[in-house]
Write a protein that holds these residues in place. Structure first.
Motif, PDB file in Angstrom:
ATOM      1  N   LYS A 259      -8.543   0.145   4.511  1.00  0.00           N
ATOM      2  CA  LYS A 259      -8.125  -0.193   3.140  1.00  0.00           C
ATOM      3  C   LYS A 259      -7.543  -1.602   3.064  1.00  0.00           C
TER       4      LYS A 259
ATOM      5  N   ALA B 286      -7.804   4.611   8.731  1.00  0.00           N
ATOM      6  CA  ALA B 286      -8.046   4.611   7.285  1.00  0.00           C
ATOM      7  C   ALA B 286      -7.196   3.549   6.597  1.00  0.00           C
ATOM      8  N   LEU B 287      -5.942   3.413   7.019  1.00  0.00           N
ATOM      9  CA  LEU B 287      -5.072   2.390   6.433  1.00  0.00           C
ATOM     10  C   LEU B 287      -5.602   0.993   6.744  1.00  0.00           C
TER      11      LEU B 287
ATOM     12  N   ILE C 289      -0.215   5.303  -0.935  1.00  0.00           N
ATOM     13  CA  ILE C 289      -1.272   5.663  -0.006  1.00  0.00           C
ATOM     14  C   ILE C 289      -0.833   6.775   0.936  1.00  0.00           C
ATOM     15  N   TRP C 290       0.484   6.896   1.135  1.00  0.00           N
ATOM     16  CA  TRP C 290       1.019   7.927   2.030  1.00  0.00           C
ATOM     17  C   TRP C 290       0.789   9.336   1.501  1.00  0.00           C
ATOM     18  N   ARG C 291       0.422   9.463   0.217  1.00  0.00           N
ATOM     19  CA  ARG C 291       0.149  10.790  -0.349  1.00  0.00           C
ATOM     20  C   ARG C 291      -1.187  11.353   0.120  1.00  0.00           C
ATOM     21  N   GLU C 292      -2.051  10.528   0.686  1.00  0.00           N
ATOM     22  CA  GLU C 292      -3.360  11.001   1.115  1.00  0.00           C
ATOM     23  C   GLU C 292      -3.213  11.928   2.314  1.00  0.00           C
TER      24      GLU C 292
ATOM     25  N   ALA D  61       0.834  -1.208   0.000  1.00  0.00           N
ATOM     26  CA  ALA D  61       0.000   0.000   0.000  1.00  0.00           C
ATOM     27  C   ALA D  61       0.867   1.255   0.000  1.00  0.00           C
ATOM     28  N   MET D  62       1.970   1.219   0.726  1.00  0.00           N
ATOM     29  CA  MET D  62       2.877   2.361   0.749  1.00  0.00           C
ATOM     30  C   MET D  62       3.525   2.557  -0.613  1.00  0.00           C
TER      31      MET D  62
ATOM     32  N   ALA E 206       2.246   1.832  -3.368  1.00  0.00           N
ATOM     33  CA  ALA E 206       1.201   2.331  -4.278  1.00  0.00           C
ATOM     34  C   ALA E 206       0.895   3.806  -4.040  1.00  0.00           C
TER      35      ALA E 206
ATOM     36  N   ILE F   3       4.574   7.451   8.237  1.00  0.00           N
ATOM     37  CA  ILE F   3       4.094   8.084   7.008  1.00  0.00           C
ATOM     38  C   ILE F   3       5.058   9.171   6.543  1.00  0.00           C
TER      39      ILE F   3
ATOM     40  N   LEU G  92      -4.038  11.034   6.384  1.00  0.00           N
ATOM     41  CA  LEU G  92      -4.133   9.580   6.499  1.00  0.00           C
ATOM     42  C   LEU G  92      -3.970   9.152   7.959  1.00  0.00           C
TER      43      LEU G  92
END
Length: 355
Positions: A255, A251-252, A241-244, A236-237, A239, A280, A247
């Protein structure tokens, strides 16, 4: 009842000093040891000078004990922020506020006829510490600290808030036996429960352990670390997801479709991070380093890069960047352009030497 008060205070003092002695020999950070010693000494002095039965102490001893006891608000705050705030930079505002409260207490004890700000300042300080102990749980990845936060907050900050609030509202009279007994019983109970928690063999309670693994954030091998979940988190990292922005662990976890406590344990015990923000921010700072040293993005401002990697504003970005490198993003970019460090180190947090 007066002699009961003395007995309870004697037990609390013995326990506090024993706890300080044992933890001074424990393999935890120096700040952790000092914070416990400071609280033990200041609370001991406070228990001595506030007994229901006035003690016939030498004036010089009485004065010194009053001075030491005045640092109780600062010592309580120091201990709480040392345990629950991993980043040293986040502790200073709390320590300064608590020091101001301690100075107000010393003024109140030394010159009782002068109007004192101690009680209102103490109520605000301890109330804020209570909120801090509970709210910072959302970012905490250390399981034993997460479980302890509600009880810890209720035990230490709530007791102090009750005592100062009771005096501020005149529900508890300054020289009453009820106040003295409440101080003695409360301190003994809190110290006993705190000792049981602190002396359990788990150094993860404390930030800044002496082990080098803490500094380098090497993964921690643990039987409870789930390899499949760790792989899912890393995927996920990767991909992005840390840009959200904003976060959270929850939430993590949603997902990944796993319980939140398992995600906490995997990141802490499998990847070696103590709080979610640092986990993050590590990914965001690595991406920021790449952007800051990318020739095609030299015209991009630091604020634009901060937004690009998921920070809501430049302030948190600068603080997180300094926490990794000790320098601002602008200084990092300038050093990269001048060739102050090898290319292999330009995207490696904690490996940079700008001197």
């Amino acid at each position: 009842m007066i002699y009961l008060d003395l007995a309870l205070r004697g037990g609390a003092i013995t326990l506090l000093l024993l706890l300080a002695f044992l933890l001074w020999r424990a393999p935890i950070s120096l700040e952790g040891r000092l914070s416990v010693v400071a609280l033990a000494l200041s609370e001991t002095a406070f228990l001595i000078i506030t007994t229901a039965l006035p003690l016939d102490l030498h004036p010089a001893l009485q004065s010194n004990l009053t001075l030491i006891a005045s640092f109780t608000p600062a010592a309580i705050t120091w201990l709480i922020v040392t345990i629950f705030l991993d980043a040293p930079g986040h502790r200073w505002p709390w320590l300064l506020a608590s020091l101001a409260t301690s100075i107000a207490l010393f003024t109140h004890e030394t010159f009782p006829d002068i109007f004192s700000l101690f009680l209102p300042m103490s109520v605000v300080l301890y109330g804020a510490l209570l909120i801090l102990s509970l709210r910072s749980r959302r970012d905490d990845l250390v399981d034993c600290r997460c479980r302890a936060r509600p009880g810890f907050a209720a035990a230490i900050a709530s007791l102090a808030l009750l005592l100062t609030g009771g005096q501020a509202t005149r529900f508890l009279q300054q020289d009453s036996l009820a106040l003295a007994l409440l101080q003695a019983v409360g301190t003994l109970v809190v110290a006993l429960n705190f000792a049981v928690w602190l002396l359990l063999p788990d150094a993860n309670r404390w930030p800044g352990e002496t082990s080098s693994e803490t500094t380098t954030r090497l993964p921690v091998q643990d039987d409870f670390a789930d390899p499949a979940l760790i792989a899912g988190i890393q995927s996920a990292m990767s991909a992005g997801i840390w840009r959200e922005e904003g976060l959270t662990i929850g939430a993590l976890a949603r997902k990944l479709a796993v319980p939140e406590h398992r995600v906490r344990r995997a990141i802490n015990q499998g990847l070696g991070f103590r709080n979610f923000s640092s986990f993050i921010n590590r990914a965001r700072i690595e991406a920021a380093c790449a952007a800051l040293t990318d020739p095609t993005q030299m015209n991009a401002t630091v604020l634009e890069i901060a937004y690009e990697v998921g920070f809501a504003s430049v302030g948190p970005f600068n603080r997180a960047f300094r926490a990794e490198f000790g320098h601002s993003p602008t200084e990092y970019r300038r050093a990269a352009q001048s060739g102050a460090f090898p290319d292999s180190e330009k995207s490696s947090p904690n490996a940079v030497n700008l001197h």
